[in-house]
Each structure stands twice: as structure tokens, then as C-alpha cells.
Design an enzyme around this catalytic site. Structure first.
Site, short mmCIF file in Angstrom:
data_model
loop_
_atom_site.label_atom_id
_atom_site.label_comp_id
_atom_site.label_asym_id
_atom_site.label_seq_id
_atom_site.Cartn_x
_atom_site.Cartn_y
_atom_site.Cartn_z
N ARG A 101 12.53 50.01 -21.96
CA ARG A 101 14.48 49.70 -21.21
C ARG A 101 14.53 48.95 -20.22
NH1 ARG A 101 15.12 55.63 -22.43
NH2 ARG A 101 13.40 55.44 -21.77
N LYS A 109 11.61 71.56 -23.08
CA LYS A 109 13.21 72.45 -22.67
C LYS A 109 13.50 71.95 -23.37
CE LYS A 109 11.42 73.86 -18.77
NZ LYS A 109 12.27 73.94 -17.19
N HIS A 147 15.36 53.02 -29.92
CA HIS A 147 13.73 53.56 -30.54
C HIS A 147 14.07 52.69 -32.31
CE1 HIS A 147 14.11 57.64 -29.10
NE2 HIS A 147 13.63 56.75 -28.61
N SER A 184 17.68 59.36 -25.37
CA SER A 184 17.27 60.65 -25.81
C SER A 184 18.58 61.66 -25.27
CB SER A 184 16.21 61.11 -26.79
OG SER A 184 15.88 60.04 -27.64
#
Ligand code: ADP
Length: 207
Positions: A139, A88, A64, A176
Site C-alpha cells: 500500500r 487478538k 486485497h 482490515s
């Protein structure tokens, strides 16, 4: 809109020269145009560009950051925008993520960057912030399909453009989700996330 000058005086637009420039190269005098993004080839006043970089950033990674640093070479202002939609398996709350990124911005003395969280649709938030563009990182080709769809939808819904920046090869596999997995197994994250974020991850996992 263009305004035309001869020396210091403002003059009428030159009819014979739509580009608006006619400067005598020897004396460096003549009619000069100062335009706001109108005619190519004329002297232009640069437009101030505000971008938002929306995402979950749970947590922010070096990937990031790579996109942010590259983005700052293009944009005048960048707002890192943390979506508050319920996810979640979140590691940090949106408030914690804002705090951690604000700390990072402060530590690295990054200018022109701010961070905040938002509720609801990204395009509504972009409109509220008067953002000129949405920034997203790429990416790999796998990202392209999803991002393409998202960008087309956002443009259709709100007329906002998305600018994509490709990350360095070294961060092509950083996500992440992967960070959260490695963290939960106690793996080393020192090359993947900034130091202050790693400290927060370690503290968080001790709880
Ligand atoms: P989202 O849930 O919206 O995808 P993320 O925080 O995962 O939120 O990602 C935000 C943006 O950053 C997305 O455009 C994503 O493609 C990009 N991104 C995520 N990881 C990387 C990375 N390692 N390199 C470059 N861009 C990345």
C-alpha cells in the site's frame, strides 16, 4: 530443455545458432526450437505459475481484491491462504473467512482462484502446495520495510520468491484493522469491502 523441429520432423540442435531459431521469413520454414524456459529469444512453452496469497483477511477488503485481480493477470493459479495463527481482536474465525471468500469467488465467477486456511509457517504451507511464488500487496512505503524483511526471510528459509503488487491509490489506506474499527463504530463500509462481506459484518455485529 529445447527440442528442435524442421517442419514436422525433430532434428539435432543447430550448432551455429545457440538461440535455436533459424526461420526463413519467406517460407516460414526452417529449424524452430520449442523450449521449456531455457533460451531467451526462442519459442518458449509458458510455465504454469501457482501463487499463494497469504494473510489474515479479517475481513477481505477491496484492497486485497485489487491485488488478487491484478495477480490473476500474471499467475495461472492463486490460492488465498488464511493463516490460522491466533490473533487478538479477530472479527471472524478462519472458517468464517474461508466461507465468505469462497462465496465471493463463486458470486464473481472468478476462475483460477481458491481459498483455504493453514496452520503454521507460510513457507511450509507454500512448499506443501508446490507454490512457485508468494504474493503480497503493497500500500505504501510503510509496508515495504516489513514486507522486505519477511520476503528475505522466506527466501532464506525456503528459497521461495515473493512477488509484490501495488494496490490502486484508492485502496492505499484500506486495512482490515481499520475496517474492524469502523465496523465496531457502525460506520459505512460500502466503498471499502465487497457487498457480501459487508452483509456478513453487519450480521456479525448484531449478534
Ligand atoms: P497480514 O496480517 O499477513 O498482513 P492482511 O490480511 O492484513 O494479512 O494482508 C495480507 C496482504 O495483503 C499483505 O501483503 C498486505 O500488505 C496486503 N494488503 C492489505 N491491505 C491491502 C490493501 N488495501 N491494498 C493492497 N494490499 C493490501
Amino acid at each position: 530443455m529445447c527440442r528442435f523441429f524442421h517442419g514436422e520432423s525433430e532434428v539435432n540442435p543447430p550448432l551455429d545458432n545457440p538461440a535455436g531459431i533459424s526461420i526463413d521469413p519467406l517460407s516460414n520454414r526452417g529449424i524452430m526450437a520449442v523450449c521449456l524456459f531455457e533460451s531467451k529469444g526462442a519459442l518458449m512453452t509458458k510455465k504454469y505459475v501457482r501463487a499463494i496469497f497469504p494473510g489474515s483477511f479479517d475481513p477481505i477488503t477491496n484492497g486485497h481484491l485489487d491485488v488478487i485481480n491484478r495477480g490473476m493477470k500474471i499467475f495461472d493459479e492463486l490460492i488465498i491462504a488464511i493463516g490460522r495463527s491466533p490473533v487478538k481482536n479477530q472479527l471472524f474465525t478462519p472458517e468464517e473467512r474461508v466461507e465468505m471468500i469462497a462465496e465471493l469467488i463463486h458470486q464473481r465467477q472468478m476462475t483460477g482462484i481458491s481459498v483455504e486456511s493453514f496452520d503454521g509457517l507460510t513457507v511450509e504451507y507454500a512448499t506443501k502446495k508446490k507454490a512457485d511464488v508468494i504474493l503480497r500487496g503493497l500500500r505504501s512505503l510503510t509496508d515495504v520495510q516489513y514486507e522486505f524483511q519477511l520476503a528475505m526471510t522466506n527466501r532464506a528459509v525456503a528459497g521461495i520468491e515473493t512477488v509484490f503488487i501495488m494496490t490502486s491509490e484508492q485502496y492505499g489506506f484500506t486495512s482490515s484493522t481499520l475496517i474492524r474499527e469502523i465496523a465496531s463504530l457502525g460506520g459505512d463500509l460500502s466503498n471499502l469491502i465487497p457487498k457480501n462481506i459487508y452483509e456478513r459484518v453487519k450480521q456479525h455485529l448484531k449478534k
